[in-house]
Scaffold this active site. Structure first.
Site, PDB file in Angstrom:
ATOM      1  N   ASP A 184      -5.522   7.977  -6.237  1.00  0.00           N
ATOM      2  CA  ASP A 184      -6.175   7.115  -5.257  1.00  0.00           C
ATOM      3  C   ASP A 184      -7.036   5.796  -5.777  1.00  0.00           C
ATOM      4  OD1 ASP A 184      -7.025   6.916  -2.210  1.00  0.00           O
ATOM      5  OD2 ASP A 184      -6.848   9.038  -2.360  1.00  0.00           O
TER       6      ASP A 184
ATOM      7  N   ASP B 166      -6.406   2.634  -0.794  1.00  0.00           N
ATOM      8  CA  ASP B 166      -7.061   2.894   0.490  1.00  0.00           C
ATOM      9  C   ASP B 166      -7.518   1.611   1.334  1.00  0.00           C
ATOM     10  OD1 ASP B 166      -8.823   5.077   1.532  1.00  0.00           O
ATOM     11  OD2 ASP B 166     -10.664   3.802   1.480  1.00  0.00           O
TER      12      ASP B 166
ATOM     13  N   GLU C 212      -2.394   2.249   2.091  1.00  0.00           N
ATOM     14  CA  GLU C 212      -2.814   2.756   3.463  1.00  0.00           C
ATOM     15  C   GLU C 212      -3.198   1.387   4.409  1.00  0.00           C
ATOM     16  OE1 GLU C 212      -6.296   5.431   5.562  1.00  0.00           O
ATOM     17  OE2 GLU C 212      -6.961   4.057   4.094  1.00  0.00           O
TER      18      GLU C 212
ATOM     19  N   HIS D  70      -5.378  13.957   4.774  1.00  0.00           N
ATOM     20  CA  HIS D  70      -6.846  14.502   4.863  1.00  0.00           C
ATOM     21  C   HIS D  70      -7.905  13.819   5.959  1.00  0.00           C
ATOM     22  CE1 HIS D  70      -6.765  10.767   2.668  1.00  0.00           C
ATOM     23  NE2 HIS D  70      -8.101  10.590   2.821  1.00  0.00           N
ATOM     24  N   ASP D  71      -7.173  12.924   6.613  1.00  0.00           N
ATOM     25  CA  ASP D  71      -7.935  12.471   7.820  1.00  0.00           C
ATOM     26  C   ASP D  71      -7.630  12.823   9.229  1.00  0.00           C
ATOM     27  OD1 ASP D  71      -9.403  10.684   6.113  1.00  0.00           O
ATOM     28  OD2 ASP D  71      -7.878   9.168   6.023  1.00  0.00           O
TER      29      ASP D  71
END
Ligand code: GLC
Length: 537
Positions: free
Chosen positions: A102, A203, A263, A327-328
């Site tokens: 990440d 991200d 993302e 994960h969101d």
């Protein structure tokens, strides 16, 4: 790329996102660690994946679970040491598993040394590393709203200016217009690439730049509460992103076979914006996450429309990727829970994810149909949950500990896990499913193995076929090889005719054995049946 077969790991392989704190705990502190992931590499290799996307592991005060980085070049001690990371990388590579890290560089933590310097005085050389502005009319410089609600501007009493944060106020945004910042980030990328990592998941990539003229965002009811009821005209997807993406890509291209997946957080801009980040010639981000599938309600036509729309937007030389959970957002097994039919639904989704066009990104535990954990107020770790409980409960439920077996703490840890386990772990776990021939886990393993074996499934062209609106069916063709999928999303028996017409043989299915023939003309598809066929030779 493997030059004999044309196999490109990030295009044709299967990726799996792992939340490091929840995978496997080797030092009995209740939190997963890097050694834990290394210990489970044989399991992941056996599952058949080609790459791991590791959630953030850098030093961090963990106000946003590591998406608030305090030092980009060190490992948070909760996960272990740099040596542990290097061991993980080396052991993963031995098993042909790639590691994607990440990269959280839209913002840092407010505990990062850069921000501490930046806020220390207006004259500090790092002042301009972040976005500082004077107040306007006694208030913030613009009406911009943060992703978690409230203003993007936070007043700094000591230096009497506002700084900008797109997310939490403890996550100040870096100033990407400052070339020194860019250089530092690119060097940080090289630091990890030199260690041998294979790629980055970037991200909130589309937030890096904000309007220099500080124009207000217009009101938009349809943008909803998480966009602050405004159209983010001036706070995301700003001109200039193209150059940044080119620069990031150039850094990756200094190395062989590395990649980035962005993302691209969009609302009313829609998936076309995620596609734009790939570049007309596929020259920007290698992949972009597009979240239509994650937000789809159950229904073949809904998934099908979302996929076809996404595919229609992919520039000719670019490549899509697909994702069902992360994960969101609540896990697929929770979003689409249907009592006894849940596992059947998960098999249909697995078959779709692993046989449609594009790189599949699984989420750890997806292969056993792990649902979210139930989170009560006292369990909440996610700041978003703390801020908005009970209206928004946060993202802890989907970040839950992996369910390895039916022993104490689901075999995840010897200590009490940092987040509650799901009550169902005595039935839903890796050990049990490994021994059940028809389990979801074994279905995933067979699907991934089949995909690996059949170029039509990982690199073939994609043509949707006509079907009942509760079925998705499509044909994948690579040279003379043709595979054909029929996925029944309903609990009804439905009639189906394979198109293109021909004699088809079962490669893998939920109701019929491999090798069985499926005749020409109309035939009945069982409720929630998955059929992956091959044109008979
Ligand atoms: C991304 C991450 C999310 C994080 C946010 C701020 O959307 O996926 O978990 O909270 O960025 O960094």
């Amino acid at each position: 790329m493997n030059s004999d077969t044309g196999y490109v790991w990030w295009k044709h392989g299967v990726m799996c996102e792992i939340w490091p704190r929840s995978y496997y705990d080797t030092n009995s502190d209740g939190s997963g660690d890097l050694k834990g992931i290394t210990a489970k590499l044989d399991y992941l290799a056996d599952l058949g994946i080609d790459g791991i996307w590791l959630g953030p592991i850098n030093a961090s005060p963990m106000v946003d679970s590591g998406y608030d980085v305090a030092d980009y070049r060190t490992i948070h001690p909760i996960y272990g040491s740099m040596q542990d990371f290097e061991d993980l990388l080396c052991e993963a590579h031995k098993r042909s598993i790639h590691i994607i890290m990440d990269l959280v560089v839209n913002h840092t933590s407010d505990q990062h040394a850069w921000f501490k310097e930046s806020r220390s005085s207006r004259n500090n050389p790092r002042r301009d590393w972040y976005i500082w502005h004077d107040s306007k009319g006694g208030g913030p410089p613009t009406n911009w709203k943060a992703l978690v609600g409230g203003s993007t501007w936070e007043w700094d009493r000591a230096t009497r200016q506002y700084f900008l944060h797109s997310f939490l106020k403890t996550q100040p945004d870096l100033n990407w217009r400052n070339t020194a910042v860019r250089k530092e980030i690119y060097d940080t990328m090289r630091f990890w690439l030199d260690k041998g990592i294979d790629g980055f998941r970037c991200d909130i990539l589309n937030y890096f730049l904000k309007d220099e003229q500080l124009r207000n965002n217009p009101f938009s009811l349809s943008a909803g509460p998480f966009n602050g009821f405004q159209k983010h005209l001036y706070t995301r997807n700003q001109p200039g992103m193209y150059d940044i993406l080119k620069e990031m890509r150039a850094v990756l291209d200094e190395y062989q076979d590395r990649m980035m997946v962005g993302e691209v957080y969009v609302a009313e801009e829609g998936p076309s914006m995620a596609a734009a980040y790939l570049g007309d010639e596929g020259e920007l981000s290698h992949l972009s996450f597009e979240f239509s599938l994650v937000f789809c309600k159950w229904g073949a036509h809904r998934f099908s429309d979302a996929l076809m729309n996404w595919y229609s937007l992919i520039p000719p030389k670019a490549w899509p990727c697909n994702v069902l959970s992360n994960h969101d957002r609540p896990r697929a097994a929770t979003r689409y829970a249907a009592g006894e039919d849940t596992v059947k639904r998960m098999k249909v989704l697995a078959a779709m994810l692993l046989t449609v066009w594009g790189t599949p990104f699984m989420y750890y535990g997806e292969e056993i149909g792990m649902p979210n954990s139930r989170i009560t107020r006292k369990d909440v770790m996610d700041t978003v949950g703390k801020m908005y409980w009970p209206i928004v409960k946060g993202r802890d439920g989907e970040r839950n500990p992996m369910q390895w077996n039916d022993g104490p703490h689901a075999g995840f840890s010897e200590a009490r896990p940092w987040l509650p386990l799901n009550d169902d772990y005595s039935e839903t776990n890796v050990d049990i499913q490994m021994n059940q021939p028809t389990s979801l886990l074994n279905f995933y393993r067979r699907l991934i193995a089949l995909r690996r074996e059949k170029p039509a499934l990982y690199m073939g062209s994609f043509e949707k076929s006509p079907s009942h609106s509760d079925i998705i069916s499509y044909c994948r063709t690579y040279h003379t090889e043709q595979a054909y999928a029929v996925l029944n999303f309903s609990d009804n028996r439905l009639a189906h005719t394979c198109t293109p017409d021909g004699d088809w043989t079962v490669l893998l299915g939920t109701h019929r054995s491999a090798g069985a023939a499926v005749g020409r003309g109309s035939f009945e598809v069982y409720p929630y049946e998955v059929l992956i066929l091959e044109r008979s030779k």
